[in-house]
Design a protein around this motif. Structure first.
Motif, PDB file in Angstrom:
ATOM      1  N   LYS A   1      -5.973  32.909  12.268  1.00 22.76           N
ATOM      2  CA  LYS A   1      -7.025  33.244  11.292  1.00 22.76           C
ATOM      3  C   LYS A   1      -7.767  34.521  11.685  1.00 22.76           C
ATOM      4  O   LYS A   1      -8.517  35.067  10.901  1.00 22.76           O
ATOM      5  CB  LYS A   1      -7.990  32.078  11.141  1.00 22.76           C
ATOM      6  N   TRP A   2      -7.554  34.964  12.928  1.00 23.66           N
ATOM      7  CA  TRP A   2      -8.192  36.192  13.399  1.00 23.66           C
ATOM      8  C   TRP A   2      -7.484  36.645  14.667  1.00 23.66           C
ATOM      9  O   TRP A   2      -6.588  35.968  15.174  1.00 23.66           O
ATOM     10  CB  TRP A   2      -9.689  35.966  13.648  1.00 23.66           C
ATOM     11  N   ASN A   3      -7.898  37.791  15.187  1.00 23.41           N
ATOM     12  CA  ASN A   3      -7.337  38.318  16.433  1.00 23.41           C
ATOM     13  C   ASN A   3      -7.637  37.374  17.602  1.00 23.41           C
ATOM     14  O   ASN A   3      -8.656  36.701  17.618  1.00 23.41           O
ATOM     15  CB  ASN A   3      -7.954  39.690  16.732  1.00 23.41           C
ATOM     16  N   PHE A   4      -6.739  37.356  18.559  1.00 27.98           N
ATOM     17  CA  PHE A   4      -6.850  36.573  19.787  1.00 27.98           C
ATOM     18  C   PHE A   4      -6.754  35.057  19.542  1.00 27.98           C
ATOM     19  O   PHE A   4      -7.332  34.265  20.276  1.00 27.98           O
ATOM     20  CB  PHE A   4      -8.096  36.963  20.600  1.00 27.98           C
TER      21      PHE A   4
ATOM     22  N   VAL B   1      -0.505  35.305  22.334  1.00 31.16           N
ATOM     23  CA  VAL B   1      -1.794  35.759  21.814  1.00 31.16           C
ATOM     24  C   VAL B   1      -1.583  36.970  20.908  1.00 31.16           C
ATOM     25  O   VAL B   1      -0.914  37.927  21.300  1.00 31.16           O
ATOM     26  CB  VAL B   1      -2.743  36.169  22.965  1.00 31.16           C
ATOM     27  N   ASN B   2      -2.163  36.928  19.685  1.00 32.92           N
ATOM     28  CA  ASN B   2      -2.148  38.128  18.854  1.00 32.92           C
ATOM     29  C   ASN B   2      -3.416  38.930  19.178  1.00 32.92           C
ATOM     30  O   ASN B   2      -4.508  38.383  19.232  1.00 32.92           O
ATOM     31  CB  ASN B   2      -2.048  37.792  17.358  1.00 32.92           C
ATOM     32  N   THR B   3      -3.236  40.199  19.459  1.00 30.27           N
ATOM     33  CA  THR B   3      -4.319  41.032  19.996  1.00 30.27           C
ATOM     34  C   THR B   3      -4.698  42.160  19.056  1.00 30.27           C
ATOM     35  O   THR B   3      -3.973  42.491  18.128  1.00 30.27           O
ATOM     36  CB  THR B   3      -3.901  41.624  21.356  1.00 30.27           C
ATOM     37  N   ALA B   4      -5.845  42.773  19.342  1.00 35.93           N
ATOM     38  CA  ALA B   4      -6.316  43.944  18.599  1.00 35.93           C
ATOM     39  C   ALA B   4      -7.252  44.744  19.491  1.00 35.93           C
ATOM     40  O   ALA B   4      -7.991  44.174  20.299  1.00 35.93           O
ATOM     41  CB  ALA B   4      -7.028  43.530  17.312  1.00 35.93           C
ATOM     42  N   SER B   5      -7.228  46.050  19.335  1.00 32.95           N
ATOM     43  CA  SER B   5      -7.985  46.943  20.215  1.00 32.95           C
ATOM     44  C   SER B   5      -9.459  47.084  19.857  1.00 32.95           C
ATOM     45  O   SER B   5     -10.273  47.409  20.707  1.00 32.95           O
ATOM     46  CB  SER B   5      -7.353  48.343  20.195  1.00 32.95           C
ATOM     47  N   TYR B   6      -9.801  46.864  18.587  1.00 33.06           N
ATOM     48  CA  TYR B   6     -11.172  47.126  18.134  1.00 33.06           C
ATOM     49  C   TYR B   6     -11.778  45.879  17.516  1.00 33.06           C
ATOM     50  O   TYR B   6     -12.211  45.874  16.371  1.00 33.06           O
ATOM     51  CB  TYR B   6     -11.184  48.291  17.147  1.00 33.06           C
ATOM     52  N   CYS B   7     -11.842  44.827  18.302  1.00 36.78           N
ATOM     53  CA  CYS B   7     -12.309  43.533  17.833  1.00 36.78           C
ATOM     54  C   CYS B   7     -13.403  43.040  18.774  1.00 36.78           C
ATOM     55  O   CYS B   7     -13.439  43.424  19.944  1.00 36.78           O
ATOM     56  CB  CYS B   7     -11.123  42.555  17.825  1.00 36.78           C
ATOM     57  N   GLY B   8     -14.280  42.196  18.274  1.00 40.34           N
ATOM     58  CA  GLY B   8     -15.300  41.602  19.128  1.00 40.34           C
ATOM     59  C   GLY B   8     -14.699  40.761  20.242  1.00 40.34           C
ATOM     60  O   GLY B   8     -15.347  40.519  21.262  1.00 40.34           O
ATOM     61  N   PHE B   9     -13.449  40.332  20.063  1.00 43.84           N
ATOM     62  CA  PHE B   9     -12.776  39.508  21.069  1.00 43.84           C
ATOM     63  C   PHE B   9     -11.897  40.324  22.024  1.00 43.84           C
ATOM     64  O   PHE B   9     -11.248  39.756  22.903  1.00 43.84           O
ATOM     65  CB  PHE B   9     -11.910  38.443  20.393  1.00 43.84           C
TER      66      PHE B   9
ATOM     67  N   LYS C   1      -8.216  45.237  10.033  1.00 42.67           N
ATOM     68  CA  LYS C   1      -7.615  46.540  10.381  1.00 42.67           C
ATOM     69  C   LYS C   1      -8.110  47.015  11.743  1.00 42.67           C
ATOM     70  O   LYS C   1      -8.437  48.191  11.953  1.00 42.67           O
ATOM     71  CB  LYS C   1      -7.925  47.599   9.308  1.00 42.67           C
ATOM     72  N   GLN C   2      -8.141  46.078  12.701  1.00 44.51           N
ATOM     73  CA  GLN C   2      -8.707  46.372  14.016  1.00 44.51           C
ATOM     74  C   GLN C   2      -7.667  46.785  15.060  1.00 44.51           C
ATOM     75  O   GLN C   2      -7.978  46.897  16.241  1.00 44.51           O
ATOM     76  CB  GLN C   2      -9.521  45.155  14.494  1.00 44.51           C
ATOM     77  N   GLU C   3      -6.440  47.020  14.593  1.00 45.50           N
ATOM     78  CA  GLU C   3      -5.396  47.557  15.471  1.00 45.50           C
ATOM     79  C   GLU C   3      -4.671  48.685  14.733  1.00 45.50           C
ATOM     80  O   GLU C   3      -3.483  48.603  14.447  1.00 45.50           O
ATOM     81  CB  GLU C   3      -4.420  46.444  15.880  1.00 45.50           C
ATOM     82  N   PRO C   4      -5.390  49.788  14.413  1.00 46.98           N
ATOM     83  CA  PRO C   4      -4.789  50.852  13.611  1.00 46.98           C
ATOM     84  C   PRO C   4      -3.902  51.806  14.395  1.00 46.98           C
ATOM     85  O   PRO C   4      -3.112  52.548  13.812  1.00 46.98           O
ATOM     86  CB  PRO C   4      -6.014  51.599  13.069  1.00 46.98           C
ATOM     87  N   GLY C   5      -4.000  51.785  15.718  1.00 44.04           N
ATOM     88  CA  GLY C   5      -3.329  52.792  16.538  1.00 44.04           C
ATOM     89  C   GLY C   5      -1.826  52.644  16.630  1.00 44.04           C
ATOM     90  O   GLY C   5      -1.236  51.643  16.228  1.00 44.04           O
TER      91      GLY C   5
END
Length: 196
Positions: free
Chosen positions: A157-160, A68-76, A107-111
């Motif tokens: 195509k998007w996070n998660f 799974v590709n993840t992101a911290s600031y996403c709706g998912f 740009k939902q994983e900037p950290g």
């Protein structure tokens, strides 16, 4: 006569020593279990998120792998909870979830690694393996995601976005972001892959 007696004693001793050794040799192969061979898709190394220690994905050979590709600031992002539940429920049966943070979408994983790890482990209680932030799409995609894209014809195509890999290393399915970890289609495919 004395010489013949010594020869007989020596022959009997050799037979008694040889029999246990032969018996041991016949049971040894049954006790040794070969390690699962590492499929090509897992012959890769990535840095662990929390400390950047190199990790060989071959350690997951023989398991069912959900990438799974993840992101911290996403709706998912709340899917972390469901992914952890999947890992907790099916981990003992051979499922492993592998998380790959990426800043590719919105740009939902900037950290940095510490910030991402804090969110994963402290906010969502993630215990499944997480790896250092990487690119998951396009020409600079990490080698695992390049292989997954090639195998399925579907780039993230998007996070998660989720990819399911069978115990034999064959890519079984691609699931877009909107397919949650609780979705019956995903759960059913995992259970099918885990079946003996």
């Amino acid at each position: 006569m004395f010489k013949n007696t010594l020869l007989l004693i020596g022959a009997l001793a050799a037979v008694s020593v040889a029999q246990p050794a032969a018996a041991q040799a016949s049971t040894a192969p049954a006790a040794v279990r070969p390690l699962a061979s590492c499929p090509a898709i897992l012959k890769q190394n990535f840095k662990r998120l929390q400390d950047e220690a190199p990790q060989d994905l071959c350690q997951y050979a023989g398991k069912v792998v959900l990438v799974v590709n993840t992101a911290s600031y996403c709706g998912f992002t709340k899917q972390y909870e469901g992914l952890e539940k999947l890992y907790a429920k099916y981990g003992s049966r051979g499922l492993v979830v592998l998380g790959f943070p990426s800043n590719d979408f919105g740009k939902q994983e900037p950290g940095n690694a510490k910030e991402i790890a804090d969110l994963c482990f402290n906010t969502y209680g993630v215990k499944f393996p997480m790896f250092a932030k990487s690119v998951v799409t396009g020409p600079d995609a990490n080698p695992l995601h390049s292989s997954l894209t090639k195998a399925t014809g579907q780039a993230p195509k998007w996070n998660f976005t989720k990819y399911l890999i069978g115990r034999d290393g064959k890519v079984l399915e691609h699931f877009p972001s909107k397919v949650t970890p609780e979705d019956p289609a995903l759960v059913g495919k995992i259970e099918q892959a885990l079946a003996p």
